[in-house]
Design a protein around this motif. Sequence first.
Motif, mmCIF file in Angstrom:
data_model
loop_
_atom_site.group_PDB
_atom_site.id
_atom_site.type_symbol
_atom_site.label_atom_id
_atom_site.label_comp_id
_atom_site.label_asym_id
_atom_site.label_seq_id
_atom_site.Cartn_x
_atom_site.Cartn_y
_atom_site.Cartn_z
ATOM 1 N N UNK A 1 0.825 -1.214 0.000
ATOM 2 C CA UNK A 1 0.000 0.000 0.000
ATOM 3 C C UNK A 1 0.860 1.264 0.000
ATOM 4 N N UNK A 2 2.096 1.173 0.521
ATOM 5 C CA UNK A 2 2.934 2.361 0.593
ATOM 6 C C UNK A 2 3.554 2.709 -0.754
ATOM 7 N N UNK A 3 3.329 1.871 -1.767
ATOM 8 C CA UNK A 3 3.774 2.199 -3.121
ATOM 9 C C UNK A 3 5.273 2.205 -3.286
ATOM 10 N N UNK A 4 5.921 1.065 -3.135
ATOM 11 C CA UNK A 4 7.357 0.962 -3.346
ATOM 12 C C UNK A 4 7.651 1.195 -4.827
ATOM 13 N N UNK A 5 8.375 2.260 -5.150
ATOM 14 C CA UNK A 5 8.647 2.632 -6.533
ATOM 15 C C UNK A 5 10.138 2.844 -6.727
ATOM 16 N N UNK A 6 10.837 1.946 -7.409
ATOM 17 C CA UNK A 6 12.267 2.158 -7.678
ATOM 18 C C UNK A 6 12.479 3.454 -8.449
#
Length: 517
Positions: free
Chosen positions: A281-286
């Motif tokens: 839900x925290x949106x891990x985005x490289x």
Amino acid sequence: MERTRWIDIRGNHDAFNIMSLDSVNNYYRKYSANQKVGSFHYVHATPFGNYSFVCADATLTPGPKRPYNFFGILNQTQMDMLDTFRAESLKSNQSIWFGHYTTSTIVSPSPGVRELMRSAVAYLCGHLHTLGGLMPVLHSRHPHGTLELELGDWMDNRRYRVLAFDHDLLSFSDLRFEKWPAVVITNPKDAQYMHPDLEPLDRIRRSTHIRVLAFSEATITVVRVIVDGEALGECHPAGGPLYVLPWDPLRYLTGLHTIRVEVEDSLGRSSAREQHFSLARDGVTPSFGFAQSFILLTDHYVVGRAIFAITMLLNVGLLLSFRFMRHFPLGRAGWSSQACMSLRLVSKVDHFFYSLLLFNLCTALGPWFIGELIDGHSGACFAFGVFVNGHFLEGSLTYVVGVIQLLFFNMPLTLYLCWSLHLRCRGNTFRSLLLRPGCRWRCLAVHLLMLLLLAWQAHSCYFLLETYGLLAFLLSPVRTWALGLGLVLVYRAWTCPMPSWSSVAGGGNGKSVSPSS
């Protein structure tokens, strides 16, 4: 044309040496699929919603010869039109913007073109041609989340891109022509390219199948899925190029995971695509690389303008400062003192000071040359822009060319004259330095470097002649005239009578004396 919806737009190569859209040399007028000129908004309608494609056409009209149409320009009228398209696109499920130029090579008024496209999930562009192979992948993200996805050219690199909206989530693959099979993983979406503010990412967590698009000239035989090193099985066809495999997304709700899809066709050819995904839900985005973001997100015309102004102020400011400095103390030692003495000499000898000052002011304020910027149409080129046939094109690449001119001719010429006059003032001559064992090779190296820079300036004059004609060659203060000026100043530096150092240091112009004095 009967089976496919084609959308094409102009690029800078379509505008080389083109005065108007009615020009017989405007091949885009004949070979364009949609026959549209300027920006436009295309809405693709489907039973499950509409998808907007907004074209941002920043191509120059008129289009001068190279290199002065490398940057695109959007004026206020064009920006207002694009803002109207932006408002219309809000009614669609998703919107994609596209244009030839990267946003870093578009000159636009405030608030800037990136601000206008903040409601789009992605901006598609080309123009940079992989930077000669140095940057085969140029992707980044705008501050508001919009993806900027540059794609290498078709002509030399045979690159193309397949995009898909899967439940309003954008996925894509950048591919090379005739390399089969082609693979696009549409669910789960690549974590690096997520846009949480615009895309319904919850649909990945609620999905029941992994979905893959696979294309080949031959029949697809195997579509194998591996997640985090664990083989989940083989997909089964679901119609057309779509292949699906049931999965349980609840197993992957935390952290960053890797999905790999291996595809084979009946001719034995195989390819694989691997990407990271995240259901957290925290949106891990490289993040994207620094070099990619710098190239795509920096307004290079602003940087070029700033560097040009700083370099010009430094060059002119030093001349003026040492010219009007009242007293310069003698007896100092060290490299910095020697440099200051040399600058003082050049600034205090009138014909060197005024020649260099006027040359630099001409580089700053122009014109650089007057000639046929477009065949049959005369104009003038300045640092701040180009005038051609009553039209003004705002400065962009001109600032970059100006910086190169300053760094590779104006400033080296000043430094060479400083060095020459300093040696002359100490009683040396051109011939005596070459005969002196202690400094012969060092002096030869300096002379050779100046000779190379003069040759570079001569080549610039030749380019001017070949590109813009004889008139531009003859009416070019910053190229042709500057080459002649440089040769005269170099000759005078080694032959003219020199003032005594005590008179120069004391603030006056001094009395000219022979070099032996």
